[in-house]
Each structure stands twice: as structure tokens, then as C-alpha cells.
Design an enzyme around this catalytic site. Structure first.
Site, PDB file in Angstrom:
ATOM      1  N   ARG A  82      41.500   5.125  35.468  1.00  0.00           N
ATOM      2  CA  ARG A  82      41.997   6.249  36.253  1.00  0.00           C
ATOM      3  C   ARG A  82      43.316   6.762  35.680  1.00  0.00           C
ATOM      4  O   ARG A  82      43.564   7.978  35.654  1.00  0.00           O
ATOM      5  CB  ARG A  82      42.150   5.832  37.720  1.00  0.00           C
ATOM      6  CG  ARG A  82      42.344   6.995  38.660  1.00  0.00           C
ATOM      7  CD  ARG A  82      42.179   6.586  40.106  1.00  0.00           C
ATOM      8  NE  ARG A  82      43.186   5.614  40.515  1.00  0.00           N
ATOM      9  CZ  ARG A  82      43.194   4.992  41.700  1.00  0.00           C
ATOM     10  NH1 ARG A  82      42.233   5.226  42.579  1.00  0.00           N
ATOM     11  NH2 ARG A  82      44.140   4.145  42.005  1.00  0.00           N
ATOM     12  N   LYS A 184      46.141  10.784  39.842  1.00  0.00           N
ATOM     13  CA  LYS A 184      47.213  10.135  40.596  1.00  0.00           C
ATOM     14  C   LYS A 184      48.551  10.563  40.018  1.00  0.00           C
ATOM     15  O   LYS A 184      49.189   9.845  39.254  1.00  0.00           O
ATOM     16  CB  LYS A 184      47.028   8.616  40.552  1.00  0.00           C
ATOM     17  CG  LYS A 184      47.451   7.941  41.835  1.00  0.00           C
ATOM     18  CD  LYS A 184      46.901   6.531  41.951  1.00  0.00           C
ATOM     19  CE  LYS A 184      47.473   5.828  43.143  1.00  0.00           C
ATOM     20  NZ  LYS A 184      46.958   6.308  44.432  1.00  0.00           N
ATOM     21  N   GLU A 220      40.781  14.534  52.038  1.00  0.00           N
ATOM     22  CA  GLU A 220      41.312  13.194  52.263  1.00  0.00           C
ATOM     23  C   GLU A 220      42.638  13.308  52.980  1.00  0.00           C
ATOM     24  O   GLU A 220      43.012  14.387  53.435  1.00  0.00           O
ATOM     25  CB  GLU A 220      41.423  12.428  50.948  1.00  0.00           C
ATOM     26  CG  GLU A 220      42.313  13.071  49.903  1.00  0.00           C
ATOM     27  CD  GLU A 220      42.540  12.165  48.696  1.00  0.00           C
ATOM     28  OE1 GLU A 220      42.700  10.937  48.873  1.00  0.00           O
ATOM     29  OE2 GLU A 220      42.582  12.681  47.571  1.00  0.00           O
TER      30      GLU A 220
HETATM   31  C1  LIG Z   1      45.964   6.057  45.420  1.00  0.00           C
HETATM   32  C2  LIG Z   1      45.318   7.049  46.302  1.00  0.00           C
HETATM   33  C3  LIG Z   1      44.206   6.718  47.115  1.00  0.00           C
HETATM   34  C4  LIG Z   1      43.676   5.325  47.245  1.00  0.00           C
HETATM   35  O1  LIG Z   1      43.146   4.824  46.051  1.00  0.00           O
HETATM   36  P1  LIG Z   1      42.944   3.262  45.861  1.00  0.00           P
HETATM   37  O2  LIG Z   1      42.516   3.148  44.439  1.00  0.00           O
HETATM   38  O3  LIG Z   1      41.886   2.831  46.797  1.00  0.00           O
HETATM   39  O4  LIG Z   1      44.244   2.612  46.152  1.00  0.00           O
HETATM   40  C5  LIG Z   1      43.623   7.734  47.849  1.00  0.00           C
HETATM   41  N1  LIG Z   1      44.102   8.998  47.832  1.00  0.00           N
HETATM   42  C6  LIG Z   1      45.162   9.344  47.072  1.00  0.00           C
HETATM   43  C7  LIG Z   1      45.632  10.743  47.098  1.00  0.00           C
HETATM   44  C8  LIG Z   1      45.802   8.385  46.281  1.00  0.00           C
HETATM   45  O5  LIG Z   1      46.866   8.740  45.543  1.00  0.00           O
END
Ligand SMILES: *Cc1c(COP(=O)(O)O)cnc(C)c1O
Length: 341
Positions: A82, A184, A220
Site C-alpha cells: 500500500r 494513505k 468511509e
Molecule cells: C489507515 C486507514 C484506514 C484503515 O486501514 P487499516 O489498514 O485497516 O488500518 C481506513 N481509512 C483510512 C482513510 C485510512 O487512512
């Protein structure tokens, strides 16, 4: 080394400096070998790409002690992949995936006395991140970068049981179509701060973001993906190109299908159908699943049948199965648990 003398059950989710962290620099088109350092400070140009144009991305995962006393990390290869995807979208150099996983393991090993003991509910949070460190004043990618990994112990997410939270449908957007919602990047968080501070001031725990183009589909929250359970026990999660692909959510969907024999669906979820679901949860590394009891939408309330006291029954099963896998109580799928020796 002996465990640190820390009140593990009561440390909360905050930053605490630990022993060593990993630092690698990218210059003249290549990464150096990287070093472990006890220096927790970063010194960079006043004109660094990260400071001027927010060229930075990060990852988050946890190390913890299993019921057999092993120290493990959950699926770090997916964080490495990722981060590669994030770097490519931000015109940053990729840190090689095998070296990423190796560095994560080395940092955890160096800080093993900060890994909370099994049973405390606390974990060692791991934060890999990269930023443009070289000077840029004209808008373009930096030519120099730094990749770092630090760790910090964090307390149990839920003290005294997972109480369902109340969220609101946000009037702000999190991510544009064809934008950066799927990576991210720190920039996705900078612009969400006003929305979350506003939601908190209004008495809500989190924001539900809808798709920016039509405001009809569920995306989300600021930092967690949605899972919904239908009244006939199917697990549904929204599909969109502007959702961050949560590793916890992907793992829970696998667990639902292959461990619990549930039907799973990743598809567009219209906000209009949310009122018909039986349970709702938010998934991410921090909490695994936070149950949602209520959604507030401009004067209308959606109250899930699972209520405001407890996780819904399917959400609980998912939560217990995945945390059981993580803690070594349930056999994990091949490659999910990386042991630190
Ligand atoms: C990090 C993150 C998540 C959760 O991802 P995980 O890999 O399960 O920790 C969900 N939404 C956003 C916007 C994120 O930055």
C-alpha cells in the site's frame, strides 16, 4: 531486555518515544542502506517538499504478543504494497517491499521491551512514513526523500468493552473522484481535521463521508472503512475508487467468508439503504472494529437494531475471530502473521 515499566492498560492512544527507529535517505536516485538511531528528531531543509507541498505518505500497523508469548506483526507485506501505491501516486520513490518488511521487523526487535504483554489489550503501534526532504520552491517532486519507521506503545482501544458510537453524515467531502482518497497520504488527513473537530463539537464521534460527486453513496469515515451486516446475515462493504483499502477490512471480509461461512459483498452502497442494515461497524488497525449504533443525517436518525449497548452479534463474531487469529488463538491463513525473532 526486560519489559518497560509501563501501566500498559492505561496508556491511551498517544505518542511516547521508544528506543530506536529506522531512517533511510534517498538521494541521487537511490536509497541508502538505512540505519537504526536513538535520535527521535528530524532535521530537514526549511524548503523541504513535505513542508511546502505536503509530499508525504504513511502506514500504520501493530506488533503484539500472542498467547504463546511470540512477538508478531499482522500482514506487513500489505502495508508495504500500500505504501508503494501511495508513493507512486505522489511521485515519490518506492521503498522496496522486502526491505520495508525487514525494517519493520528490525524496529520491532529493537523495541521489544516496549511490546505490551499479552492480555493487556495494549499493542506496539508501528508508523512507517516517507516525505520529500529536499528543497522545492517551484511545484515539482522533491529529489531527496527520507523513509522512517518509529514505534509507540498504545493502550487498548476499548476500555471496559466496545460501546457503539454515534456518527454523522458529513457536509464536507473526504476525497474527490479520481483524487487521492485511495492512498494513505497526510494531505487526506489535514483537510479532514476541520470536519472531525466540527463533528466532535456537535457531539458526534465520527463523520460518515458520502461520495463527493453525487452524495448518495457511502464511502468511509476519516480513518476507517465501513462494514454493514444485512438482516439476513450478509456482510457488505462499500466499493469505490476513493476509499482507502483497509487491511483490517480486507482481512475481516476474508474471515467472514472463509472462517464464518458468511456471504460477503463488496459493492456500491447507497446511503438510502443504510437504514435497512442490521449492524454497522468501522474497521481499521486501531480498533479492529468499532460498532456504530446510530447515524445522524440532518435531523434524521438511523438507529441500528444492535443498539447502543453492545456490538451486534455478527460484528462481535467477526471481531472475535480476527483478534483470535491475531493473538494466536485461532489458526491464521498462510502468511498473515509475521513472527519477530
Ligand atoms: C489507515 C486507514 C484506514 C484503515 O486501514 P487499516 O489498514 O485497516 O488500518 C481506513 N481509512 C483510512 C482513510 C485510512 O487512512
Amino acid at each position: 531486555m526486560a519489559k518497560q515499566n509501563i501501566d500498559w492498560a492505561n496508556i491511551g492512544f498517544g505518542y511516547m518515544t521508544t528506543g530506536e527507529r529506522f531512517v533511510s535517505n534517498y538521494k541521487d536516485g537511490k536509497w541508502d542502506d538505512g540505519v537504526m538511531t536513538t535520535d527521535a528528531s528530524v532535521t530537514i531543509s526549511e524548503c523541504a517538499g513535505v513542508l511546502q507541498y505536503a509530499q508525504t505518505c504513511f502506514e500504520g500497523m501493530k506488533a503484539y504478543e500472542t498467547c504463546n508469548g511470540k512477538i508478531v506483526v499482522f500482514r506487513p507485506d500489505l502495508n508495504a504494497q500500500r505504501m508503494e501505491d501511495s508513493c507512486k501516486r505522489l511521485e515519490m520513490p518506492v521503498y522496496p517491499k522486502e526491505k520495508f518488511v525487514e525494517a519493520v521487523c528490525n524496529v520491532v526487535k529493537a523495541n521489544r521491551d516496549f511490546v505490551p504483554p499479552y492480555g493487556t489489550g495494549a499493542t506496539l503501534y508501528i508508523r512507517p512514513y516517507m516525505f520529500g526532504s529536499g528543497p522545492v520552491i517551484g511545484v515539482k517532486p522533491s529529489t531527496e526523500y527520507q523513509f522512517r519507521i518509529f514505534t509507540t506503545p498504545v493502550g487498548p482501544y476499548f476500555k471496559g468493552g466496545a460501546k457503539p458510537i454515534t456518527i454523522k453524515v458529513s457536509d464536507f467531502d473526504r476525497a474527490a473522484p479520481h483524487g487521492t482518497g485511495h492512498i494513505k497520504a497526510g494531505l487526506n488527513y489535514a483537510m479532514s481535521l476541520h470536519a472531525i473537530v466540527t463533528a466532535h463539537a456537535e457531539g458526534f464521534d465520527e463523520n460518515m463521508y458520502l461520495d463527493a460527486a453525487t452524495r448518495t453513496k457511502v464511502e468511509e469515515t476519516g480513518g476507517a472503512n465501513f462494514l454493514f451486516i444485512t438482516k439476513d446475515g450478509k456482510v457488505v462493504t462499500p466499493k469505490s475508487d476513493s476509499i482507502l483499502p483497509s487491511i483490517t477490512r480486507r482481512s475481516l471480509m476474508y474471515v467472514a467468508e472463509h472462517y464464518l461461512g458468511l456471504e460477503v459483498e463488496q459493492r456500491e452502497v447507497y446511503f438510502d439503504e443504510v437504514k435497512d442494515f442490521a449492524e454497522c461497524g468501522l474497521c481499521g488497525t486501531a480498533a479492529v472494529i468499532s460498532p456504530v449504533g446510530k447515524i445522524y443525517d440532518h435531523g434524521n436518525e438511523i438507529c441500528f437494531p444492535s443498539g447502543m449497548e453492545d456490538m451486534g452479534p455478527v460484528t462481535r463474531k467477526l471481531y472475535e475471530t480476527l483478534t483470535g487469529i491475531q493473538m494466536g488463538k485461532i489458526e491464521a491463513p498462510e502468511g498473515w502473521i509475521k513472527e519477530i525473532n
